[in-house]
Design a protein around this motif. Structure first.
Motif, PDB file in Angstrom:
ATOM      1  N   ILE A  32      -5.361  -3.087   2.350  1.00 29.32           N
ATOM      2  CA  ILE A  32      -4.967  -1.891   1.618  1.00 29.32           C
ATOM      3  C   ILE A  32      -4.447  -2.349   0.265  1.00 29.32           C
ATOM      4  N   PHE A  33      -5.171  -1.980  -0.788  1.00 35.07           N
ATOM      5  CA  PHE A  33      -4.821  -2.392  -2.144  1.00 35.07           C
ATOM      6  C   PHE A  33      -3.977  -1.319  -2.818  1.00 35.07           C
ATOM      7  N   ARG A  34      -2.868  -1.733  -3.398  1.00 25.71           N
ATOM      8  CA  ARG A  34      -2.125  -0.828  -4.284  1.00 25.71           C
ATOM      9  C   ARG A  34      -2.746  -1.000  -5.650  1.00 25.71           C
ATOM     10  N   THR A  35      -3.479   0.031  -6.051  1.00 24.26           N
ATOM     11  CA  THR A  35      -4.235  -0.058  -7.290  1.00 24.26           C
ATOM     12  C   THR A  35      -3.644   0.768  -8.411  1.00 24.26           C
ATOM     13  N   SER A  36      -2.621   1.525  -8.106  1.00 20.56           N
ATOM     14  CA  SER A  36      -1.953   2.293  -9.161  1.00 20.56           C
ATOM     15  C   SER A  36      -0.578   2.698  -8.669  1.00 20.56           C
ATOM     16  N   ASN A  37       0.214   3.210  -9.577  1.00 17.15           N
ATOM     17  CA  ASN A  37       1.510   3.743  -9.179  1.00 17.15           C
ATOM     18  C   ASN A  37       1.353   5.092  -8.496  1.00 17.15           C
ATOM     19  N   TYR A  38       0.127   5.563  -8.420  1.00 17.49           N
ATOM     20  CA  TYR A  38      -0.119   6.912  -7.942  1.00 17.49           C
ATOM     21  C   TYR A  38      -0.846   6.990  -6.608  1.00 17.49           C
ATOM     22  N   ASN A  39      -1.198   5.878  -6.001  1.00 14.65           N
ATOM     23  CA  ASN A  39      -2.014   5.981  -4.791  1.00 14.65           C
ATOM     24  C   ASN A  39      -1.212   5.821  -3.500  1.00 14.65           C
ATOM     25  N   THR A  40       0.050   6.244  -3.511  1.00 14.31           N
ATOM     26  CA  THR A  40       0.897   6.160  -2.324  1.00 14.31           C
ATOM     27  C   THR A  40       0.339   6.984  -1.176  1.00 14.31           C
ATOM     28  N   ASN A  41      -0.150   8.193  -1.457  1.00 16.26           N
ATOM     29  CA  ASN A  41      -0.726   9.036  -0.390  1.00 16.26           C
ATOM     30  C   ASN A  41      -1.900   8.333   0.273  1.00 16.26           C
ATOM     31  N   GLU A  42      -2.776   7.749  -0.527  1.00 15.92           N
ATOM     32  CA  GLU A  42      -3.927   7.025   0.017  1.00 15.92           C
ATOM     33  C   GLU A  42      -3.476   5.862   0.891  1.00 15.92           C
ATOM     34  N   MET A  43      -2.499   5.108   0.402  1.00 10.67           N
ATOM     35  CA  MET A  43      -2.018   3.956   1.158  1.00 10.67           C
ATOM     36  C   MET A  43      -1.381   4.392   2.471  1.00 10.67           C
ATOM     37  N   ASN A  44      -0.559   5.431   2.445  1.00  8.14           N
ATOM     38  CA  ASN A  44       0.073   5.918   3.670  1.00  8.14           C
ATOM     39  C   ASN A  44      -0.961   6.418   4.669  1.00  8.14           C
ATOM     40  N   ALA A  45      -1.987   7.104   4.172  1.00  3.99           N
ATOM     41  CA  ALA A  45      -3.054   7.577   5.064  1.00  3.99           C
ATOM     42  C   ALA A  45      -3.806   6.392   5.671  1.00  3.99           C
ATOM     43  N   ALA A  46      -4.090   5.381   4.868  1.00  2.00           N
ATOM     44  CA  ALA A  46      -4.797   4.193   5.374  1.00  2.00           C
ATOM     45  C   ALA A  46      -3.964   3.495   6.448  1.00  2.00           C
ATOM     46  N   ILE A  47      -2.674   3.379   6.214  1.00  2.00           N
ATOM     47  CA  ILE A  47      -1.786   2.751   7.205  1.00  2.00           C
ATOM     48  C   ILE A  47      -1.780   3.563   8.496  1.00  2.00           C
ATOM     49  N   GLU A  48      -1.688   4.878   8.369  1.00  2.00           N
ATOM     50  CA  GLU A  48      -1.684   5.743   9.547  1.00  2.00           C
ATOM     51  C   GLU A  48      -2.990   5.625  10.331  1.00  2.00           C
ATOM     52  N   ILE A  49      -4.115   5.627   9.624  1.00  2.00           N
ATOM     53  CA  ILE A  49      -5.419   5.503  10.279  1.00  2.00           C
ATOM     54  C   ILE A  49      -5.554   4.138  10.958  1.00  2.00           C
TER      55      ILE A  49
ATOM     56  N   ILE B 282      -5.744  -4.176  12.480  1.00  3.02           N
ATOM     57  CA  ILE B 282      -4.837  -5.054  11.745  1.00  3.02           C
ATOM     58  C   ILE B 282      -5.051  -4.815  10.255  1.00  3.02           C
ATOM     59  N   TYR B 283      -3.953  -4.656   9.518  1.00  2.59           N
ATOM     60  CA  TYR B 283      -4.088  -4.427   8.081  1.00  2.59           C
ATOM     61  C   TYR B 283      -3.083  -5.269   7.305  1.00  2.59           C
ATOM     62  N   SER B 284      -3.411  -5.488   6.047  1.00  3.15           N
ATOM     63  CA  SER B 284      -2.544  -6.211   5.119  1.00  3.15           C
ATOM     64  C   SER B 284      -2.478  -5.422   3.822  1.00  3.15           C
ATOM     65  N   HIS B 285      -1.382  -5.615   3.083  1.00  2.00           N
ATOM     66  CA  HIS B 285      -1.213  -4.975   1.774  1.00  2.00           C
ATOM     67  C   HIS B 285      -1.424  -5.998   0.671  1.00  2.00           C
ATOM     68  N   VAL B 286      -2.050  -5.569  -0.408  1.00  2.15           N
ATOM     69  CA  VAL B 286      -2.134  -6.379  -1.618  1.00  2.15           C
ATOM     70  C   VAL B 286      -1.712  -5.475  -2.767  1.00  2.15           C
ATOM     71  N   ASP B 287      -0.660  -5.873  -3.463  1.00  3.79           N
ATOM     72  CA  ASP B 287      -0.116  -5.079  -4.566  1.00  3.79           C
ATOM     73  C   ASP B 287      -0.633  -5.640  -5.886  1.00  3.79           C
ATOM     74  N   ILE B 288      -1.787  -5.137  -6.315  1.00  6.60           N
ATOM     75  CA  ILE B 288      -2.396  -5.641  -7.545  1.00  6.60           C
ATOM     76  C   ILE B 288      -1.592  -5.210  -8.775  1.00  6.60           C
ATOM     77  N   VAL B 289      -1.068  -3.988  -8.768  1.00  9.07           N
ATOM     78  CA  VAL B 289      -0.253  -3.536  -9.897  1.00  9.07           C
ATOM     79  C   VAL B 289       0.982  -4.416 -10.037  1.00  9.07           C
ATOM     80  N   GLY B 290       1.659  -4.685  -8.930  1.00  7.69           N
ATOM     81  CA  GLY B 290       2.842  -5.555  -8.960  1.00  7.69           C
ATOM     82  C   GLY B 290       2.500  -6.957  -9.429  1.00  7.69           C
TER      83      GLY B 290
END
Length: 176
Positions: A9-26, A33-41
């Motif tokens: 799950i890539f954090r690609t903007s400061n605005y994609n929190t809803n997408e990330m939360n939905a991906a985590i829930e799914i 198994i999932y991992s996060h990558v914070d490209i913006v950070g």
């Protein structure tokens, strides 16, 4: 289908929190198994002169960077394939086109990424076929996102919202 699925799950903007939360829930619901990558950070942490908010607007070849990360992750985990959501023709986002994926495959092959194969399950599918496949897989479409313009509520008017709405409408008309 004989695949063990892992998700990045890539954090690609400061605005994609809803997408990330939905991906985590799914992922959680389906025991993926999932991992996060914070490209913006990462970009902001590297001391970029200007703070990044949306990497698609700011970083050339972002899809290539994400595919490189996915290939590296695959190697480290002993996984031999990476799925990429590319389409045969994608005029809206060239980085989601099949020609882009081919160029990235070539680049990664030349960079000595052994044994990782990229595949594109939706390569030749029409929008309606993707919807049908999602319904068979019980994708919670209400939690998925297509909008180019909004992070809170889909605008319903941008090209991706319109395309999604039309594909769902066509599917529903066929099933009636």
């Amino acid at each position: 289908n004989g695949y063990e699925v892992r998700c990045i799950i890539f954090r690609t903007s400061n605005y994609n929190t809803n997408e990330m939360n939905a991906a985590i829930e799914i992922c959680t619901k389906n025991k993926v198994i999932y991992s996060h990558v914070d490209i913006v950070g990462l970009m902001n942490g590297l001391g970029a002169k200007e703070k990044f908010h949306n990497i698609y607007d700011s970083i050339p070849n972002i899809m290539g960077i994400m595919l490189s990360i996915a290939a590296s992750y695959s190697i480290s985990q002993g996984i031999n394939s990476v799925a990429h959501v590319c389409r045969e023709k994608n005029k809206e986002n060239p980085q989601e086109s099949f020609s882009f994926l081919q160029a990235t495959r070539k680049q990664l092959g030349e960079c000595s990424v052994p044994g990782v194969k990229f595949f594109s399950p939706y390569y030749k599918m029409e929008d309606q076929e993707i919807i049908e496949n999602g319904i068979k897989l019980k994708v919670p479409f209400e939690k998925t996102w297509s909008c180019n313009d909004s992070a809170v509520v889909a605008c319903g008017m941008c090209s991706k919202c319109t395309k999604r709405k039309n594909a769902l409408k066509m599917y529903n008309q066929e099933k009636s």
